[in-house]
Design a protein around this motif. Structure first.
Motif, mmCIF file in Angstrom:
data_model
loop_
_atom_site.group_PDB
_atom_site.id
_atom_site.type_symbol
_atom_site.label_atom_id
_atom_site.label_comp_id
_atom_site.label_asym_id
_atom_site.label_seq_id
_atom_site.Cartn_x
_atom_site.Cartn_y
_atom_site.Cartn_z
ATOM 1 N N THR A 217 -40.319 66.276 29.001
ATOM 2 C CA THR A 217 -40.562 64.847 29.252
ATOM 3 C C THR A 217 -41.412 64.238 28.146
ATOM 4 O O THR A 217 -41.099 63.164 27.630
ATOM 5 N N ILE A 218 -42.480 64.947 27.784
ATOM 6 C CA ILE A 218 -43.360 64.413 26.740
ATOM 7 C C ILE A 218 -42.617 64.315 25.415
ATOM 8 O O ILE A 218 -42.722 63.311 24.689
ATOM 9 N N ALA A 219 -41.810 65.359 25.117
ATOM 10 C CA ALA A 219 -41.056 65.350 23.860
ATOM 11 C C ALA A 219 -40.064 64.191 23.850
ATOM 12 O O ALA A 219 -39.919 63.499 22.843
ATOM 13 N N CYS A 220 -39.401 63.975 24.991
ATOM 14 C CA CYS A 220 -38.433 62.875 25.074
ATOM 15 C C CYS A 220 -39.130 61.536 24.862
ATOM 16 O O CYS A 220 -38.617 60.659 24.166
ATOM 17 N N LEU A 221 -40.319 61.380 25.465
ATOM 18 C CA LEU A 221 -41.052 60.122 25.321
ATOM 19 C C LEU A 221 -41.458 59.908 23.866
ATOM 20 O O LEU A 221 -41.268 58.831 23.300
ATOM 21 N N ALA A 222 -41.985 60.978 23.254
ATOM 22 C CA ALA A 222 -42.453 60.859 21.874
ATOM 23 C C ALA A 222 -41.297 60.530 20.936
ATOM 24 O O ALA A 222 -41.446 59.742 20.004
#
Lengths: 426, 312
Positions: A217-222
Motif C-alpha cells: 500500500t505504501i509503495a503504491c501510494l508513493a
C-alpha cells in the motif's frame, strides 16, 4: 361527499393539509414515495439475489463450516457415548470404551466412511490416520479384552491424548479449527496450549500478510501519487496517453503480468543481467529477487498500482489549481502550500486508494502463489492449500473467517480515522 | 495575474512602492489576492484560513489570534472563526476571502472579479461593503472587473483597457463625462455615436458635418486636430433635452419617436434623428416629464459641451 369537499376546502385554515380530492397530503405523499421505492427495489432485485446466492450465502456457509464438525460424531457414536464418563485424563479409558471403538471402527469400515474419519482425526493429531485405518481393517476380528487387543495393534491407543482428541472432536460444533488457525491446540486436559514450535505457521503468516499488504500500500501510494498528480495537471492530449499507459496493464491478464515479472526478476533474468553487465554485482553475486517476499511485494505493487492511481486522479482532478495560487499569493512557498493546502485536499483519494489496495492485497492469491516461493506466501495461499490439497476445509474456513473479520475490523478502524463519507472511489 | 507573479513578464518592469518586483516569486511579493471563486481552503475553518498567511510568514501565536479577530471584525464576521467555508453563504465567503487577503497587511490588494459569482442584489451590496472597508483601511486595491457600474462605484481611478492597451486612466466622473476616445465613451455607460467630419474649428468647439449629410452641429473639440479630420461625436442619452425652446440650445433637431421602453426610473426612448434610428434618449421618470407617443415627431437638442468630438 359534500363533507369531504368542505373539509378539503377548509382544511388549510387550521387542519392538516389535504390534496384536492380530500385525502391528507401526508398520506398521499407517502403513497407516491412508496410506489417510487418499490420500483427502485424491483430494479435492484436481480443483483440483490445474485449477490445473495453467490456471495452472502457461500460466506455464511464458510463461516458455518469453520465450526461444523459432524464426521467423528456421526461415525463413532458408541465411542463418544462411552467416553462421556472418562474424566481422569491421566489414565486410559476403561474396557467399555475400547469395545465401543472396535465396534464403531468395524462399522465405519463396512460403511466405507473410515477414510474420512481417519483424515479428520489426523488433522488433530498427526499419525492417527494410519492408526485408524489399520485398526479398522482388523476391528472385525478383534476379541475381548479389547483394551489389550487394540493396544497390541497400535501403541497410539495407549496414549490418553488420542482419546482426548476423539472426545473433543465428538462435539458437533467445535472451535478447534480457530485454535489451529492461531497456532494453538488443546492438550490432554483440554487446556489451550501453543502448538509445538515447528507447527506454528499461521500467526506468523497472518503478520507477514498484513506487513506485506502495508508495504504494498505504501509503495503504491508513493509511486501512484506523482503519476496521479501529473495526470490531473497535464493537458487532455497528454493526460489521455498517460492514462492509457496506466490502464494498459490493467487490461492485461494478471497471469501474464505476474509471469513477466518472473522473466524480469529471476536470477538469470533481465535485471540481474543488467546489474552484472554494468559491473554493479559480480557474476556470482546475482540477487534473488523473485520467489521470495520481495518479489511478491514488487509484483503486487505493480499489479495494484491502478487501484491507487484512479481514485487519487479522480480527486485531484476536482481540486481547483486556484487553491495553490491562492496559497502562494498568501505568502506560502511551493512546498508549504503543497503540504498545507494541496495534500489535505487529496486525502479522500488517498484514503480510498489505500483502502482499495490494502484490502485487495491482504487477500491476494495468484501473485504470491506464482512468485512468492517459500517465504513470500500469504494467508490466502494457505487457505487454497487447505481447500485443494489437505482438504481440511474446516481449517481453511477458519483462516478465511479470521481474514474476513480482520479486514472488517481494520475497515471499521479506518472509517473512524478517515471517515468513510469522505472517501471517493473513482 | 502578472502583478501577483503567476505569469511571467515578457517586457517591461513592475514596480511596487518603487521596488521592481519582476523577479520575486508570488509568495514573496506581499500582495493580497481575492479570487473570483474565493479560493477559500475547504479543509480549513474560517479561522485557519485566516491564520494561513500569518503562519506562512511566521507571525507569533498571540498576534495571529488578535489579527484574525480584527480582520473578521472589519468584514463584520466576528465570531465566525470555527465555521467551515461550506457553511457560509456566497457573500460571507467573499468577505472571508477579503479578510484573508487583508489580514497580513499587504502593500497591495488584488481583486480579480471578486463579485462575479454573486447575484445582482448581493453584488451591489458587497460593492458598498468593499468600498467602505477600503476607505477605512486605506490600503491600495487593484480591482479587475468587466462591470462598468461596479468600476464607477468602487474606484478612485479607473484604467480602461482595450486589447492590452490602456485607453484612459481617470477618476470615474472624468472617465464618464470626459472620455478621451470613442472606445472609452462606448465602454463606460450608454452612448450615442454620430460620424462626421470637422468643418471649422472655433477655439474649444468645432462645427461638424455629419457623414450621412443630415446636417451640421456644434461640438466640443476634444480629440480633433483641425478642419477636415474625421470624427466620432459622442453624446450621452441623458443629456439630450426633449422639446427645448427654439434658440435655447445651439443644437436642435426634429426627431421621430420610434420606440418607448418603460424602465421604472427612466423611459428609454429610441428616436430617428440626424439620419440614424438608433439614437437613444433617456427621459427621467420625474413629475411633469414629457409624455411621448410612438410615431410622433418631437424636437430634441443638446449643449455643445455634451457633444464631444472624439477621434475615430
Amino acid at each position: 361527499m359534500t363533507d369531504a369537499a368542505t373539509t378539503g376546502a377548509a382544511a388549510p385554515a387550521d387542519g392538516p393539509l389535504t390534496t384536492a380530492d380530500g385525502r391528507p397530503l401526508k398520506s398521499a405523499l407517502a403513497r407516491a414515495e412508496r410506489i417510487r421505492r418499490v420500483k427502485a427495489m424491483l430494479l435492484v432485485l436481480p443483483l440483490l439475489l445474485f449477490i445473495l446466492i453467490t456471495f452472502l450465502f457461500p460466506i455464511a456457509l464458510m463461516l458455518f463450516r469453520s465450526v461444523d464438525n459432524p464426521i467423528v460424531a456421526d461415525n463413532m457414536p458408541r465411542t463418544i457415548a462411552a467416553l462421556e464418563a472418562w474424566d481422569d485424563r491421566g489414565e486410559l479409558p476403561d474396557e467399555a470404551v475400547f469395545a465401543a471403538l472396535a465396534a464403531d471402527l468395524a462399522e465405519a469400515r463396512r460403511n466405507r466412511t473410515i477414510g474420512r474419519l481417519a483424515t479428520r482425526l489426523n488433522y488433530e493429531t498427526g499419525g492417527l490416520r494410519s492408526t485408524v485405518t489399520r485398526t479398522g481393517r482388523r476391528a472385525q476380528r478383534l476379541k475381548a479384552p479389547f483394551k489389550e487387543a487394540l493396544i497390541g495393534l497400535d501403541e497410539d491407543w495407549a496414549n490418553p491424548e488420542t482419546w482426548a482428541a476423539i472426545k473433543r472432536l465428538g462435539k458437533r460444533l467445535t472451535g478447534v479449527n480457530y485454535l489451529a488457525a492461531v497456532d494453538r491446540r488443546y492438550d490432554v486436559n483440554d487446556n489451550v496450549v501453543p502448538q509445538p514450535e515447528v507447527r506454528r505457521i499461521y500467526v506468523g503468516n497472518f503478520i507477514q500478510t498484513l506487513w506485506m499488504s502495508v508495504i504494498v500500500t505504501i509503495a503504491c501510494l508513493a509511486l501512484g501519487f506523482p503519476v496521479a498528480y501529473l495526470l490531473s495537471i497535464l493537458p487532455l492530449r497528454y493526460s489521455n496517453v498517460l492514462m492509457i499507459l496506466v490502464l494498459l496493464p490493467f487490461w492485461t491478464s494478471l497471469l501474464v503480468r505476474t509471469t513477466s515479472w518472473i522473466v524480469l526478476l529471476q536470477t538469470e533474468g533481465i535485471i540481474n543481467d543488467i546489474l552484472v553487465w554494468s559491473g554493479i554485482i559480480s557474476e556470482g553475486g546475482r540477487i534473488q529477487l523473485i520467489f521470495n517476499a520481495e518479489g511478491t511485494v514488487i509484483a503486487m505493487t505493480h499489479i495494484l498500482l491502478p487501484f491507487m492511481i484512479l481514485p487519487l486522479y479522480s480527486v485531484m482532478k476536482t481540486i481547483p489549481p486556484i487553491y495553490m495560487r491562492a496559497a502562494m499569493s498568501l505568502g506560502a512557498g511551493r512546498h508549504y502550500a503543497f503540504w498545507r493546502v494541496y495534500a489535505p485536499n487529496t486525502l479522500p483519494g488517498v484514503g480510498a486508494g489505500c483502502l482499495l489496495v490494502f484490502i485487495l492485497a491482504i487477500g491476494y492469491y495468484i501473485t504470491p502463489a506464482l512468485v512468492g516461493g517459500q517465504d513470500g506466501m500469504m494467508i490466502s495461499n494457505f487457505i487454497a492449500y487447505h481447500m485443494q490439497r489437505s482438504l481440511n476445509w474446516g481449517l481453511a474456513a477458519a483462516l478465511g473467517a479470521i481474514l474476513l473479520f480482520g479486514v472488517l475490523i481494520l475497515y471499521w478502524v479506518y472509517s473512524k480515522l478517515v471517515g468513510l463519507e469522505r472517501l471517493k472511489l473513482g | 495575474m502578472m502583478l501577483a507573479g503567476f505569469e511571467t513578464v515578457t517586457y517591461g518592469t513592475i514596480y511596487l512602492g518603487g521596488d521592481p518586483i519582476n523577479s520575486l516569486p508570488p509568495h514573496k511579493r506581499g500582495i493580497g489576492m481575492v479570487f473570483q471563486n474565493y479560493a477559500l481552503f475547504p479543509h480549513m475553518t474560517v479561522g485557519e484560513n485566516l491564520s494561513f498567511p500569518l503562519e506562512a510568514r511566521g507571525v507569533g501565536k498571540a498576534d495571529v489570534q488578535e489579527k484574525i479577530g480584527r480582520a473578521l471584525e472589519a468584514v463584520q464576521l466576528g465570531g465566525y472563526e470555527r465555521r467551515r467555508p461550506s457553511q457560509l453563504s456566497g457573500g460571507q465567503q467573499q468577505r472571508v476571502a477579503l479578510a484573508r487577503a487583508l489580514v497580513f497587511e499587504p502593500a497591495l490588494v488584488l481583486m480579480d472579479e471578486p463579485l462575479g459569482a454573486l447575484d445582482k442584489q448581493l453584488r451591489e451590496h458587497m460593492q458598498y461593503e468593499i468600498k467602505h472597508i477600503h476607505e477605512s483601511l486605506g490600503v491600495t486595491v487593484v480591482y479587475v472587473t468587466h462591470d462598468q457600474s461596479e468600476a464607477l462605484t468602487l474606484s478612485d481611478r479607473i484604467a480602461v483597457l482595450n486589447q492590452g492597451v490602456i485607453q484612459q486612466i481617470d477618476a470615474p466622473t472624468d472617465l464618464y463625462e470626459k472620455p478621451n476616445n470613442a472606445f472609452v465613451a462606448q465602454f463606460i455607460g450608454e452612448n450615442n455615436r454620430l460620424r462626421g467630419r470637422v468643418r471649422h474649428m472655433n477655439g474649444t468647439s468645432c462645427r461638424v458635418e455629419l457623414d450621412n449629410g443630415h446636417g451640421e452641429m456644434q461640438a466640443l473639440a476634444v480629440n480633433v486636430s483641425g478642419s477636415g479630420t474625421p470624427t466620432t461625436l459622442s453624446l450621452r442619452p441623458e443629456r439630450v433635452v426633449i422639446d427645448p425652446a427654439p434658440g435655447s440650445l445651439p443644437n436642435r433637431f426634429e426627431a421621430r419617436v420610434e420606440e418607448l421602453t418603460y424602465l421604472g426610473d427612466h423611459i428609454r426612448t429610441r428616436v430617428n434623428v440626424c439620419g440614424t434610428d438608433q439614437f437613444i434618449v433617456k427621459i427621467p421618470n420625474a413629475q411633469g416629464h414629457a409624455s411621448l407617443k410612438e410615431g410622433s415627431t418631437v424636437a430634441v437638442g443638446w449643449e455643445i459641451d455634451d457633444c464631444r468630438a472624439l477621434g475615430t
